[in-house]
Design a protein around this motif. Structure first.
Motif, short mmCIF file in Angstrom:
data_model
loop_
_atom_site.label_atom_id
_atom_site.label_comp_id
_atom_site.label_asym_id
_atom_site.label_seq_id
_atom_site.Cartn_x
_atom_site.Cartn_y
_atom_site.Cartn_z
N UNK A 1 71.63 6.05 79.49
CA UNK A 1 72.32 5.29 80.53
C UNK A 1 73.68 4.83 80.01
N UNK A 2 73.72 4.34 78.78
CA UNK A 2 74.98 3.89 78.20
C UNK A 2 75.98 5.04 78.08
N UNK A 3 75.48 6.21 77.74
CA UNK A 3 76.34 7.39 77.58
C UNK A 3 76.81 7.93 78.92
N UNK A 4 75.91 7.96 79.91
CA UNK A 4 76.24 8.52 81.22
C UNK A 4 77.35 7.75 81.94
N UNK A 5 77.30 6.42 81.80
CA UNK A 5 78.24 5.56 82.53
C UNK A 5 78.14 5.75 84.04
N UNK A 6 76.92 5.97 84.48
CA UNK A 6 76.66 6.21 85.90
C UNK A 6 75.87 5.07 86.53
N UNK A 7 74.99 4.45 85.76
CA UNK A 7 74.13 3.37 86.23
C UNK A 7 74.28 2.15 85.33
N UNK A 8 73.83 1.01 85.84
CA UNK A 8 73.64 -0.17 85.01
C UNK A 8 72.19 -0.61 85.15
N UNK A 9 71.68 -1.32 84.15
CA UNK A 9 70.32 -1.85 84.15
C UNK A 9 70.40 -3.36 84.25
N UNK A 10 69.74 -3.91 85.26
CA UNK A 10 69.74 -5.37 85.46
C UNK A 10 68.30 -5.85 85.67
N UNK A 11 68.13 -7.16 85.64
CA UNK A 11 66.85 -7.82 85.89
C UNK A 11 65.71 -7.30 85.00
N UNK A 12 65.95 -7.07 83.71
CA UNK A 12 64.84 -6.64 82.86
C UNK A 12 63.81 -7.76 82.71
N UNK A 13 62.54 -7.39 82.71
CA UNK A 13 61.48 -8.39 82.65
C UNK A 13 60.32 -7.81 81.85
N UNK A 14 59.91 -8.54 80.82
CA UNK A 14 58.81 -8.08 79.96
C UNK A 14 57.51 -8.70 80.46
N UNK A 15 56.51 -7.86 80.72
CA UNK A 15 55.23 -8.31 81.27
C UNK A 15 54.16 -8.19 80.18
N UNK A 16 53.52 -9.30 79.87
CA UNK A 16 52.40 -9.31 78.94
C UNK A 16 51.12 -9.33 79.77
N UNK A 17 50.40 -8.25 79.72
CA UNK A 17 49.20 -8.13 80.55
C UNK A 17 48.20 -7.31 79.76
N UNK A 18 47.26 -6.67 80.44
CA UNK A 18 46.29 -5.79 79.77
C UNK A 18 47.03 -4.72 78.96
N UNK A 19 48.06 -4.15 79.56
CA UNK A 19 49.03 -3.31 78.85
C UNK A 19 50.40 -3.93 79.09
N UNK A 20 51.15 -4.21 78.02
CA UNK A 20 52.48 -4.76 78.24
C UNK A 20 53.42 -3.67 78.74
N UNK A 21 54.32 -4.06 79.63
CA UNK A 21 55.27 -3.10 80.18
C UNK A 21 56.56 -3.84 80.54
N UNK A 22 57.57 -3.07 80.92
CA UNK A 22 58.90 -3.62 81.20
C UNK A 22 59.32 -3.22 82.60
#
Length: 319
Positions: free
Chosen positions: A280-301
């Motif tokens: 994503x950083x290399x492409x310069x086409x998109x941005x990533x916003x609102x990242x959220x780390x979830x701690x659950x049975x399986x952790x995910x983002x």
């Protein structure tokens, strides 16, 4: 002191009495220098054609703000996949409220157990296309989106028709596809939610085939991806010059759940997430916003991905 050595005098005579020869020598030296210089220029141009210099590519100021904030915070974790997975959300949280992001009208929309984010078009009468990959017995957020933006056409994809088909077609009034969308077609393992999550072999189709041949929409305004481990093959296709670009499919915004360790025979998800962010950083086409780390049975983002380059997307969604 006057130099009277014999070799010196002979050199002096050669240069003084053979000026024509000296002239030709100087011209030859200039010609050789010019050839070497031109060759160097062409060599540089050839190298740039193979390895384009990203800094010369025109980008949106919103991406510049994203890059300039996020890059120095994550560069220290490059190639350390475990730490990158654990620290990405924490490291970049300060970058999530940049003034440049206000150009998007991001609104939260609640599902049963999570918050989605949607940027609405500038023009109220705009009709938009929304796709859900992985319905998971829950269309609460889609129903709220329908009230907020009535001109939305809904398409849902899930390999399990129980509950999902009625929810999406009857309750929401959308279109349902009974398949799993990932990197390629064929029978493959999926992590399916029926009464509970379980491993199951289901029919898969490639994301490029789904968007290009089944959905047949050149612009997907909103894409929600919660495919329990099959998100990475889809994400691999959105990059610059990738399969979706080649099919003429543009995606303006995405909400994505990024998982790891769901299937016993699937490994390397931490590296895949790491590589996705750097691409994503290399492409310069998109941005990533609102990242959220979830701690659950399986952790995910959870992340929101916004297209800041495509003229059609930016004209619709950026103020």
């Amino acid at each position: 002191m006057r130099i009277t050595s014999q070799p010196y005098n002979r050199l002096k005579e050669a240069l003084f009495y053979n000026r024509a020869t000296t002239k030709y020598i100087l011209l030859l030296m200039v010609f050789i220098s010019a050839v070497l210089l031109i060759g160097s220029v062409f060599q540089d141009e050839k190298a740039e054609s193979i390895f384009p210099v990203l800094s010369t590519r025109k980008v949106n100021p919103v991406f510049d703000a994203f890059y300039n904030c996020v890059y120095p915070k994550i560069i220290g974790q490059k190639d350390n996949y475990d730490r990158f997975w654990l620290l990405y959300v924490h490291l970049t949280e300060e970058c999530d409220n940049l003034p440049e992001y206000k150009t998007f009208d991001l609104q939260p929309i609640a599902n049963t157990d999570e918050i989605k984010y949607v940027s609405f078009p500038k023009q109220k009468e705009e009709n938009i296309t929304m796709v859900t990959l992985g319905i998971g017995h829950d269309v609460d957020a889609e129903l709220r989106l329908k009230k907020m933006w009535p001109g939305t056409e809904f398409f849902g994809v899930d390999p399990s028709p129980e509950i999902n088909k009625d929810l999406y077609e009857v309750k929401l009034g959308g279109n349902y596809f009974q398949v799993a969308v990932s990197g390629q077609g064929g029978m493959q393992k999926s992590y399916i939610f029926r009464k509970k999550y379980r491993d199951e072999t289901t029919m898969h189709i490639g994301a490029d085939y789904f968007f290009g041949n089944m959905l047949k929409r050149p612009r997907v305004d909103i894409l929600w991806v919660d495919t329990e481990g099959n998100e990475f093959p889809v994400l691999d296709m959105i990059h610059r010059g990738g399969p979706l670009d080649r099919r003429g499919v543009k995606i303006c915004q995405m909400n994505v759940e990024i998982h790891k360790d769901l299937l016993k025979d699937v490994t390397g998800e931490k590296q895949k997430f790491h590589d996705f962010v750097w691409k994503i950083m290399e492409d310069r086409k998109y941005i990533i916003v609102k990242p959220f780390y979830v701690y659950w049975f399986h952790d995910f983002i959870r992340v929101v991905v916004l297209n800041v380059e495509d003229p059609e997307c930016t004209s619709l969604y950026m103020r």
